[in-house]
Scaffold this active site. Sequence first.
Site, PDB file in Angstrom:
ATOM      1  N   HIS A 162       0.832  -1.219   0.000  1.00 60.70           N
ATOM      2  CA  HIS A 162       0.000   0.000   0.000  1.00 60.70           C
ATOM      3  C   HIS A 162       0.865   1.268   0.000  1.00 60.70           C
ATOM      4  O   HIS A 162       0.422   2.311   0.467  1.00 60.70           O
ATOM      5  CB  HIS A 162      -0.953   0.024   1.203  1.00 60.70           C
ATOM      6  N   SER A 283      12.824  22.102 -17.014  1.00 57.55           N
ATOM      7  CA  SER A 283      11.569  22.834 -17.139  1.00 57.55           C
ATOM      8  C   SER A 283      11.862  24.151 -17.848  1.00 57.55           C
ATOM      9  O   SER A 283      12.947  24.706 -17.717  1.00 57.55           O
ATOM     10  CB  SER A 283      11.000  23.093 -15.741  1.00 57.55           C
ATOM     11  N   LYS A 289      14.627  22.344 -12.008  1.00 58.84           N
ATOM     12  CA  LYS A 289      14.002  21.039 -12.193  1.00 58.84           C
ATOM     13  C   LYS A 289      14.822  20.021 -12.965  1.00 58.84           C
ATOM     14  O   LYS A 289      15.516  20.356 -13.928  1.00 58.84           O
ATOM     15  CB  LYS A 289      12.666  21.213 -12.925  1.00 58.84           C
ATOM     16  N   GLU A 296       8.315   8.625 -17.436  1.00 67.17           N
ATOM     17  CA  GLU A 296       6.913   8.952 -17.702  1.00 67.17           C
ATOM     18  C   GLU A 296       6.530   8.508 -19.113  1.00 67.17           C
ATOM     19  O   GLU A 296       5.410   8.043 -19.358  1.00 67.17           O
ATOM     20  CB  GLU A 296       6.678  10.447 -17.495  1.00 67.17           C
TER      21      GLU A 296
END
Length: 464
Positions: A162, A283, A289, A296
């Site tokens: 979990h 970014s 960043k 992804e």
Amino acid sequence: MRKNKNNKPIWGTRIKKNASTLFKKVGGSLLIDKLLFKEDIEGSIAHVEMLYKQKIINFRIKNKIIWGLKRVNNEIIKKKFKFNYDLEDIHMNIESRLFELIGEDAGYIHTARSRNDQVITDLKLWLKKATKKIIILLDSTNSNVLKLAEKNVMTIMPGFTHLKNAQPISLAHYLLAYVEMFKRDKKKFKNNLEFLDENPLGVGALTGTSFKIDRNYTTKKLKFKKPTNNSVDTVSDRDFVLDFLHSSLVCSLHISRIAEELIIWNSDAFNLITLNDKLVTGSSIMPQKKNPDPLEYLRGKTGTFIGNINSMISIIKGLPLSYFKDLQDDKELVFKSNDQLKISLSLLNDVIKNVVFNKKKMLSLAGIGFTTATDLTDYMVRELQYPFRKAYLQTAKIINFAEKKNKKLHELELKELKMIEPKLKADVYKILDLYSSINSKKSYGGTSFENVKKMIKKAKIKND
Ligand code: ARG
């Protein structure tokens, strides 16, 4: 296929009008199935050799056709072939060029076959090769994961359920879970070869043929294992396409789970890994960043695989036997999944080679969240002969106490422990240690360091 003098398709005598311009544009599959040219020519050569062996065509015609086919093959390889998009597909393009090269004798090539058996023969031959390439890629993925595992047997991390800290484990053990996933993928692709090894050539449009063909001969020539059993089923069957799309999908699901996991580990909140600059992008507005875009990408691309198999399932559902134009879309789906899977696996390999584990952070996180609570319970069962439920209850009380005192389990004093469970002795502290917790999980398939070392060895030898 050849056009006649009026530049009409081969069926121009029967069908008096040209197909609608729009359908001509969208109904063809050449743009997609030109990829199958090699297999198409290979299949045609085997077919023609069989026709000669069975005395259906003569020696001169056989040689002429084979000469022509080989020439077409060269022209395509050398990019000298003029694809004609008015001629539906690769089969018709090759046949038409054969007519140009050797004249009317080219017309013998389509004796005792149909594009319906031709196209699946091509696709099966192609899929066999593609499947073997994917198996090789899965092998190298696993050997890269194993290299990483070897270096991290003693690296301790929190195992999650979990996404909450559960029990400490060896990082190598965790990585070996990926190895199992890819081993299953490999097995799936391998199993697919069984159906791919059934030769469809010779079933004709749907009934078989009145010619005395020898399907065992083409089976051998094309390195299939046996001919398919039923002509109607053969031209209708696309289960082998579903198998490939499904195996690719499951493999991509594995990749997406790994990607998602690494995205979480890479987050500032977890900070369990650092990605090499090769694996991040910046970014346009936030100068600080470093985003894990490749991960992804891997997660997102799984959508393509889900889409591809869903398309094929939808095409097949409720489709009567035997061949229908609907089936033509199978190839695009197969090629798309194959291309994407190769890209995704290769990219994942880049990730595996360029990930750095923040071992200190892993270790400290493994010590948070009472991850050795189960060990304490097991201790009471073993040493105090308590039933598991009683030991579980006593441990829960100890955890509540520790939580209130803002202490970890091993930070509690013996007298504090004894307040809740008077029978506890000083040796209990040994089992509260992360290393000994891991090392105690010696059951087969468990995370003990010894087990993990053995499993790495086994996976290396038995790379099957
Ligand atoms: N291009 C077709 C396909 O991929 C070949 C089979 C055509 N057969 C037919 N009866 N129209 O499915």
